[in-house]
Scaffold this motif. Structure first.
Motif, PDB file in Angstrom:
ATOM      1  N   ARG A  45      -1.190   5.827 -25.062  1.00 46.18           N
ATOM      2  CA  ARG A  45      -2.455   6.508 -24.821  1.00 46.18           C
ATOM      3  C   ARG A  45      -2.444   7.199 -23.455  1.00 46.18           C
ATOM      4  N   PRO A  46      -2.832   8.489 -23.411  1.00 47.41           N
ATOM      5  CA  PRO A  46      -2.894   9.180 -22.124  1.00 47.41           C
ATOM      6  C   PRO A  46      -4.166   8.831 -21.371  1.00 47.41           C
ATOM      7  N   VAL A  47      -4.149   9.093 -20.081  1.00 51.96           N
ATOM      8  CA  VAL A  47      -5.319   8.853 -19.242  1.00 51.96           C
ATOM      9  C   VAL A  47      -5.355   9.925 -18.161  1.00 51.96           C
ATOM     10  N   GLN A  48      -6.538  10.358 -17.788  1.00 45.90           N
ATOM     11  CA  GLN A  48      -6.679  11.381 -16.749  1.00 45.90           C
ATOM     12  C   GLN A  48      -7.836  11.037 -15.820  1.00 45.90           C
ATOM     13  N   SER A  49      -7.603  11.172 -14.525  1.00 43.16           N
ATOM     14  CA  SER A  49      -8.660  11.138 -13.516  1.00 43.16           C
ATOM     15  C   SER A  49      -8.734  12.512 -12.897  1.00 43.16           C
ATOM     16  N   PHE A  50      -9.912  12.916 -12.450  1.00 39.93           N
ATOM     17  CA  PHE A  50      -9.967  14.148 -11.679  1.00 39.93           C
ATOM     18  C   PHE A  50     -11.118  14.114 -10.694  1.00 39.93           C
ATOM     19  N   ALA A  51     -10.972  14.942  -9.661  1.00 38.04           N
ATOM     20  CA  ALA A  51     -11.945  14.985  -8.588  1.00 38.04           C
ATOM     21  C   ALA A  51     -12.129  16.426  -8.135  1.00 38.04           C
ATOM     22  N   HIS A  52     -13.241  16.678  -7.468  1.00 37.38           N
ATOM     23  CA  HIS A  52     -13.601  18.033  -7.047  1.00 37.38           C
ATOM     24  C   HIS A  52     -12.986  18.378  -5.690  1.00 37.38           C
ATOM     25  N   PHE A  53     -12.233  19.476  -5.670  1.00 37.62           N
ATOM     26  CA  PHE A  53     -11.719  20.075  -4.439  1.00 37.62           C
ATOM     27  C   PHE A  53     -11.936  21.578  -4.581  1.00 37.62           C
ATOM     28  N   PRO A  54     -12.874  22.158  -3.832  1.00 31.23           N
ATOM     29  CA  PRO A  54     -13.226  23.566  -4.041  1.00 31.23           C
ATOM     30  C   PRO A  54     -12.018  24.490  -3.965  1.00 31.23           C
ATOM     31  N   ALA A  55     -11.796  25.256  -5.023  1.00 30.21           N
ATOM     32  CA  ALA A  55     -10.702  26.235  -5.073  1.00 30.21           C
ATOM     33  C   ALA A  55      -9.358  25.598  -4.730  1.00 30.21           C
ATOM     34  N   ALA A  56      -9.037  24.469  -5.389  1.00 30.89           N
ATOM     35  CA  ALA A  56      -7.798  23.739  -5.107  1.00 30.89           C
ATOM     36  C   ALA A  56      -6.583  24.593  -5.430  1.00 30.89           C
ATOM     37  N   MET A  57      -5.615  24.633  -4.498  1.00 31.36           N
ATOM     38  CA  MET A  57      -4.424  25.466  -4.674  1.00 31.36           C
ATOM     39  C   MET A  57      -3.162  24.627  -4.497  1.00 31.36           C
ATOM     40  N   GLY A  58      -2.426  24.853  -3.403  1.00 31.16           N
ATOM     41  CA  GLY A  58      -1.147  24.179  -3.224  1.00 31.16           C
ATOM     42  C   GLY A  58      -1.278  22.682  -3.022  1.00 31.16           C
ATOM     43  N   LEU A  59      -0.210  21.951  -3.401  1.00 34.20           N
ATOM     44  CA  LEU A  59      -0.135  20.505  -3.242  1.00 34.20           C
ATOM     45  C   LEU A  59       1.159  20.151  -2.512  1.00 34.20           C
ATOM     46  N   ALA A  60       1.133  19.047  -1.784  1.00 36.04           N
ATOM     47  CA  ALA A  60       2.346  18.463  -1.218  1.00 36.04           C
ATOM     48  C   ALA A  60       2.234  16.957  -1.344  1.00 36.04           C
ATOM     49  N   LEU A  61       3.357  16.293  -1.608  1.00 35.16           N
ATOM     50  CA  LEU A  61       3.358  14.845  -1.800  1.00 35.16           C
ATOM     51  C   LEU A  61       4.518  14.251  -1.036  1.00 35.16           C
ATOM     52  N   ASP A  62       4.245  13.187  -0.299  1.00 29.86           N
ATOM     53  CA  ASP A  62       5.274  12.443   0.418  1.00 29.86           C
ATOM     54  C   ASP A  62       4.923  10.971   0.335  1.00 29.86           C
ATOM     55  N   GLY A  63       5.476  10.283  -0.665  1.00 29.28           N
ATOM     56  CA  GLY A  63       5.165   8.871  -0.836  1.00 29.28           C
ATOM     57  C   GLY A  63       3.706   8.663  -1.161  1.00 29.28           C
ATOM     58  N   ASP A  64       2.986   8.052  -0.234  1.00 29.19           N
ATOM     59  CA  ASP A  64       1.569   7.765  -0.443  1.00 29.19           C
ATOM     60  C   ASP A  64       0.655   8.792   0.211  1.00 29.19           C
ATOM     61  N   ARG A  65       1.209   9.914   0.674  1.00 31.95           N
ATOM     62  CA  ARG A  65       0.393  10.976   1.262  1.00 31.95           C
ATOM     63  C   ARG A  65       0.358  12.176   0.332  1.00 31.95           C
ATOM     64  N   LEU A  66      -0.819  12.745   0.174  1.00 36.70           N
ATOM     65  CA  LEU A  66      -1.026  13.918  -0.659  1.00 36.70           C
ATOM     66  C   LEU A  66      -1.798  14.956   0.145  1.00 36.70           C
ATOM     67  N   ALA A  67      -1.317  16.200   0.133  1.00 34.86           N
ATOM     68  CA  ALA A  67      -2.043  17.308   0.762  1.00 34.86           C
ATOM     69  C   ALA A  67      -2.572  18.223  -0.323  1.00 34.86           C
ATOM     70  N   VAL A  68      -3.821  18.646  -0.180  1.00 34.19           N
ATOM     71  CA  VAL A  68      -4.466  19.562  -1.120  1.00 34.19           C
ATOM     72  C   VAL A  68      -4.998  20.753  -0.337  1.00 34.19           C
ATOM     73  N   ALA A  69      -4.500  21.948  -0.669  1.00 37.46           N
ATOM     74  CA  ALA A  69      -4.980  23.165  -0.019  1.00 37.46           C
ATOM     75  C   ALA A  69      -6.177  23.709  -0.775  1.00 37.46           C
ATOM     76  N   MET A  70      -7.138  24.210  -0.021  1.00 40.60           N
ATOM     77  CA  MET A  70      -8.319  24.855  -0.590  1.00 40.60           C
ATOM     78  C   MET A  70      -8.505  26.213   0.071  1.00 40.60           C
ATOM     79  N   ARG A  71      -9.654  26.834  -0.142  1.00 41.90           N
ATOM     80  CA  ARG A  71      -9.850  28.201   0.342  1.00 41.90           C
ATOM     81  C   ARG A  71      -9.647  28.316   1.847  1.00 41.90           C
ATOM     82  N   SER A  72     -10.194  27.399   2.623  1.00 39.20           N
ATOM     83  CA  SER A  72     -10.136  27.539   4.078  1.00 39.20           C
ATOM     84  C   SER A  72      -9.786  26.240   4.793  1.00 39.20           C
ATOM     85  N   GLU A  73      -9.255  25.269   4.069  1.00 40.18           N
ATOM     86  CA  GLU A  73      -8.840  24.019   4.700  1.00 40.18           C
ATOM     87  C   GLU A  73      -7.802  23.313   3.846  1.00 40.18           C
ATOM     88  N   VAL A  74      -7.124  22.347   4.471  1.00 42.07           N
ATOM     89  CA  VAL A  74      -6.166  21.493   3.776  1.00 42.07           C
ATOM     90  C   VAL A  74      -6.574  20.052   4.030  1.00 42.07           C
TER      91      VAL A  74
END
Length: 388
Positions: A63-92
């Motif tokens: 069975r699949p499962v999905q979570s999601f959350a709001h990040f205005p205009a979410a664009m680029g992502l970066a992942l390093d172990g337990d750290r996640l970066a989410v780029a948006m229109r004017s901030e990361v």
């Protein structure tokens, strides 16, 4: 398999309205679910159009499962172990996986194997950040609006560290639509751009065949004549990328500079990640406005889709498909985590950002003194699973 979300409240991002998906519906083939289980992973997916970050996994029983959350205009992502970066229109935003607290999250006990909460926010100004990578405590990012690679270290909005040789000066004018970067042995080796242009949005006119792959730092073009290249990656020594405008995954021979199509897909291909010999490729429905109108992928006559395709990296053979059927029409980036099969994530301004208290030796969920009793029922992450 089909699943749908709970209803969500629309929000505003920054100083202007940002469209937010009220629900995100999806279907997943058995092959896709089986591959997630085989690899023991979850996919982290960003959507600019839906202003959301989705995390897709499996319950381990098909069975699949999905979570999601709001990040205005979410664009680029970066992942390093337990750290996640989410780029948006004017901030990361920089998020941390509070693994020690995940299973005790109030109202969702024993559901999550990991849970991302926001810990830092870098104000970049409107930069349209695309690909990113962690570099120690900093983030290296492709700054599309300013046509450069930049460093985010908290001292400035950003610090430019490289620009293509044909870009004469920094300006917030999206001169060449620099968008992707490929990392090899900890160094940036290649970038993609939609044109070798030096005028405001000058790449628009040549978008069908103006795309290039450039070496870094020299700036030499190792491939040209591409239709909207994105997401370059070095995978097992091979230079792979998406040729988004024709809906293809291609390999550029690093010695001969020749292009080989690995596979064609039913959508605007952007976002590429690999694990265990399998590729996960983001697919979007082309926007009906310029410069995305009338692209070759849209003129093919084939039905197009939004979602993620799973392919064998060696042959391009399709393994499975995640299809978004409502609420999401564009995928921007993909990362893969093996920290947990079921991951949660807090909204950019979600309650969990304040209540998840994670210290080096201890951690707990707090209750804000100012919180009204009714607020306790609010959720910072929206989880769904397949209901047979």
């Amino acid at each position: 398999m089909t699943a749908t979300d709970e209803n969500l409240n629309g929000r505003r991002g920054g100083d202007r309205a940002t469209p937010v998906a009220e629900r995100i519906d999806y279907e997943m083939t058995d092959g896709f679910v089986g591959l997630l289980e085989q690899l023991g992973c979850s996919l982290i997916i960003s959507s600019y159009q839906a202003s959301a970050v989705m995390i897709v996994g499996s319950l381990g029983d098909g069975r699949p499962v999905q979570s999601f959350a709001h990040f205005p205009a979410a664009m680029g992502l970066a992942l390093d172990g337990d750290r996640l970066a989410v780029a948006m229109r004017s901030e990361v935003a920089i998020l941390s996986n509070v693994r020690s607290l995940a299973r005790t999250k109030p109202g969702a006990e024993n559901i999550y194997g990991g849970y991302f909460v926001v810990r830092q926010r870098h104000v970049t100004g409107e930069s349209a950040i695309h690909d990113m990578v962690f570099d120690g405590p900093d983030v290296i990012a492709v700054n599309t609006n300013y046509s450069c690679l930049c460093r985010l270290d908290g001292f400035h909005n950003f610090t430019p560290i490289w620009k293509p040789p044909f870009v004469s000066a920094l300006s917030p004018d999206d001169l060449c639509h620099l968008n992707g970067m490929a990392i090899e042995q900890g160094r940036i080796r290649y970038v993609t751009a939609l044109g070798q242009t030096d005028t405001p949005r000058g790449w628009h006119a040549g978008r069908y065949k103006g795309g290039v792959v450039l070496e870094v730092p020299g700036g030499r073009a190792v491939a040209s004549g591409l239709c909207m290249p994105h997401s370059p990656r070095i995978i097992a020594g091979r230079l792979l990328l998406t040729e988004a405008g024709i809906g293809a995954i291609v390999e550029i021979d690093r010695a001969t500079r020749k292009k080989r199509v690995i596979g064609t897909l039913p959508g605007f291909a952007r976002g590429l990640a690999e694990l265990g010999g399998y590729l996960f490729v983001g697919l979007s429905l082309p926007r009906g406005v310029q410069p995305f109108k009338d692209l070759p992928v849209a003129a093919s006559g084939e039905p197009l889709m939004c979602g993620v395709a799973a392919l064998r990296a060696d042959t391009g053979e399709a393994v499975g498909m995640l299809t978004y059927t409502g609420g999401c029409t564009e995928i921007h980036d993909i990362q893969i985590t093996t920290r947990a099969r079921v991951m949660g994530i807090s909204d950019l301004d979600g309650d969990a950002t304040q209540t998840a208290i994670d210290l080096p030796d201890i951690g707990f969920w707090s209750t804000p003194r100012s919180a009204a009793p009714a607020a306790a029922a609010s959720s910072a992450s929206y989880i769904q699973e397949f209901n047979p």
